[in-house]
Design a protein around this motif. Structure first.
Motif, short mmCIF file in Angstrom:
data_model
loop_
_atom_site.label_atom_id
_atom_site.label_comp_id
_atom_site.label_asym_id
_atom_site.label_seq_id
_atom_site.Cartn_x
_atom_site.Cartn_y
_atom_site.Cartn_z
N ASN A 1 6.11 11.99 -0.62
CA ASN A 1 5.92 11.21 0.60
C ASN A 1 6.52 9.81 0.44
O ASN A 1 7.17 9.30 1.36
CB ASN A 1 4.43 11.10 0.93
CG ASN A 1 4.19 10.42 2.26
OD1 ASN A 1 4.69 10.83 3.30
ND2 ASN A 1 3.42 9.34 2.24
N MET A 2 6.32 9.20 -0.73
CA MET A 2 6.92 7.89 -0.99
C MET A 2 8.45 7.97 -0.88
O MET A 2 9.08 7.12 -0.25
CB MET A 2 6.54 7.40 -2.39
CG MET A 2 5.08 7.04 -2.55
SD MET A 2 4.71 6.33 -4.17
CE MET A 2 4.61 7.78 -5.20
N ARG B 1 -8.29 2.66 6.99
CA ARG B 1 -8.39 1.82 5.80
C ARG B 1 -9.75 1.16 5.70
O ARG B 1 -10.26 0.88 4.61
CB ARG B 1 -7.27 0.77 5.82
CG ARG B 1 -7.08 0.01 4.52
CD ARG B 1 -5.86 -0.86 4.59
NE ARG B 1 -4.63 -0.08 4.66
CZ ARG B 1 -3.45 -0.57 4.97
NH1 ARG B 1 -3.32 -1.85 5.27
NH2 ARG B 1 -2.38 0.19 5.01
N GLY C 1 3.99 -1.79 6.63
CA GLY C 1 3.46 -0.86 5.66
C GLY C 1 3.30 0.48 6.35
O GLY C 1 2.90 0.53 7.51
N SER D 1 2.24 4.85 5.86
CA SER D 1 1.71 5.93 5.04
C SER D 1 2.46 7.23 5.24
O SER D 1 2.25 8.19 4.50
CB SER D 1 0.22 6.14 5.34
OG SER D 1 0.02 6.48 6.70
N LYS D 2 3.36 7.25 6.25
CA LYS D 2 4.17 8.44 6.49
C LYS D 2 5.44 8.03 7.23
O LYS D 2 5.48 6.99 7.90
CB LYS D 2 3.39 9.48 7.29
CG LYS D 2 2.76 8.96 8.56
CD LYS D 2 1.83 10.01 9.16
CE LYS D 2 1.10 9.46 10.38
NZ LYS D 2 0.17 10.47 10.95
N HIS E 1 0.84 -1.19 0.00
CA HIS E 1 0.00 0.00 0.00
C HIS E 1 0.88 1.25 0.00
O HIS E 1 2.05 1.20 0.35
CB HIS E 1 -0.89 0.03 1.24
CG HIS E 1 -1.79 -1.15 1.38
ND1 HIS E 1 -2.85 -1.39 0.53
CD2 HIS E 1 -1.80 -2.18 2.27
CE1 HIS E 1 -3.48 -2.50 0.90
NE2 HIS E 1 -2.85 -3.00 1.94
N ASN E 2 0.31 2.37 -0.40
CA ASN E 2 0.92 3.70 -0.24
C ASN E 2 2.07 4.01 -1.20
O ASN E 2 2.80 4.99 -0.99
CB ASN E 2 1.38 3.92 1.21
CG ASN E 2 0.26 3.74 2.20
OD1 ASN E 2 -0.84 4.27 2.01
ND2 ASN E 2 0.49 2.95 3.25
N PHE E 3 2.24 3.19 -2.24
CA PHE E 3 3.24 3.50 -3.26
C PHE E 3 2.66 3.44 -4.67
O PHE E 3 3.41 3.36 -5.64
CB PHE E 3 4.44 2.55 -3.13
CG PHE E 3 5.36 2.88 -1.98
CD1 PHE E 3 6.46 3.69 -2.16
CD2 PHE E 3 5.08 2.40 -0.70
CE1 PHE E 3 7.29 4.02 -1.09
CE2 PHE E 3 5.91 2.71 0.36
CZ PHE E 3 7.01 3.53 0.17
N CYS F 1 -0.80 7.91 -4.92
CA CYS F 1 -0.03 8.39 -3.77
C CYS F 1 0.90 9.55 -4.17
O CYS F 1 1.23 9.71 -5.34
CB CYS F 1 0.78 7.25 -3.16
SG CYS F 1 -0.24 5.86 -2.61
N ASP G 1 -10.92 2.15 2.15
CA ASP G 1 -10.61 1.11 1.19
C ASP G 1 -11.59 -0.04 1.33
O ASP G 1 -12.46 -0.24 0.50
CB ASP G 1 -9.16 0.64 1.38
CG ASP G 1 -8.67 -0.29 0.27
OD1 ASP G 1 -9.51 -1.01 -0.30
OD2 ASP G 1 -7.47 -0.30 -0.02
#
Length: 331
Positions: free
Chosen positions: A43-44, A242, A297, A299-300, A33-35, A39, A246
């Motif tokens: 941040n990635m 999520r 995983g 997200s930040k 997730h998150n890439f 996104c 999601d």
């Protein structure tokens, strides 16, 4: 131009992956997730910087990670080319093939045609000459195991991968696959499976015991149960969670009040240990030395820093383990 921290190897632990010579960080960064294409690139990139600056040398991908399928590899390829070219030999990059990627009979599962074509596509997206680990992503009930294992062997012997891995296999199939790969003298070293305080299927299906006996490493994905084993759900389901945004892998049907009561009880035990719930959950997966690494995983960047703290205390008393099992309804 990114310059990695000179102290990046001072605190991370690097257990040996099974009986192989490869050492993986106890905490690895997953790109499930998150890439993806939805996104933010900065941040990635900052998450990759934070991970590597703190000793996380392993970035884990798959051909279908996104959304859209393949976009996580594309974004990672750009990050690697623009920022990590000088550090390629310090990184372990893995990818997988097995799930649906393109239309027609050759776009998923475990045929030789699909596996090797998918690896070529992944290398183009990642802008790499090779990956360090290439996995078959799921068991295929129809393709002969010898064919799929032969494709992994070909990937390694062609120089497009250094090691072979298996993901989402059970213990019995792992044993058969390992025998084939050993007969081919293919360096199969690692299994990737879901494992957490809440999901112990690798103990139930024999994968954990078989991996230890065969001296193969294990890397655990979803060690935080899609975020359930964190402090985000202590007071119910957040609107930005999520579950709400999601729902594909964690939804309101699975986040019951009974499950939330277990989360709160585990959180209380973690506090007694001087840890956050996420730290304790990751430490629990690593507790006996059989699991080589946990895949987090994030997200930040701040979440990566919090999760790394888990390696500071992976020892549990018998009473603590008993209480965890009791909370989960295992006793």
């Amino acid at each position: 131009m990114y310059k990695a921290s000179e102290t990046r190897y001072e605190t991370m632990q690097y257990p040996r992956c099974g009986g192989s010579g490869l050492r993986l960080p106890a905490v690895s960064l997953g790109f499930w997730h998150n890439f993806g294409s939805n996104c933010h690139y900065d941040n990635m990139r900052n998450m990759c910087f934070t991970a590597f600056d703190n000793g996380i040398t392993h970035f884990d991908l798959a051909n279908n990670y996104g959304p859209e399928d393949g976009s996580a590899e594309t974004n990672t390829g750009r990050i690697l080319k623009e920022n990590f070219s000088a550090y390629r030999d310090e990184l372990v990059i893995s990818t997988k093939a097995g799930y649906y990627m393109w239309p027609g009979p050759y776009g998923e599962w475990g045929s030789r045609k699909y596996m090797l074509a998918s690896l070529d596509q992944s290398l183009k997206r990642l802008q790499l000459d090779y990956v360090d680990i290439f996995y078959h992503h799921r068991m295929d009930p129809d393709t002969p195991l010898e064919e799929t294992m032969g494709a992994l062997d070909q990937a390694v012997k062609s120089g497009k991968a250094l090691y072979a891995g298996l993901s989402n296999y059970d213990g019995a199939t792992l044993e058969k696959a390992s025998a084939i790969l050993d007969s081919l003298r293919c360096p199969f070293i690692i299994n990737q499976n879901r494992y957490s305080i809440f999901d112990r299927s690798i103990e139930e299906n024999g994968l954990k015991e078989t991996s230890a006996r065969l001296k193969k490493g294990i890397i655990a994905f979803s060690p935080l149960a899609q975020g359930m084993l964190t402090d985000r759900y202590l007071n119910g389901i957040p609107e930005d969670s999520r579950v709400k945004t999601d729902g594909r892998f964690l939804n309101t049907d699975s986040v019951t009040e009974e499950k939330l009561a277990k989360v709160r009880a585990l959180n209380a035990l973690a506090a007694e240990r001087g840890q956050k719930l996420a730290e304790m959950a990751l430490a629990w997966v690593l507790k006996d030395g059989i699991v080589t690494s946990v895949l987090i995983g994030a997200s930040k960047p701040a979440q990566i820093l919090d999760n790394i703290k888990a390696i500071q205390n992976t020892k549990f008393s018998e009473e603590e383990l008993r209480r965890i099992d009791e909370i989960c309804g295992i006793l």
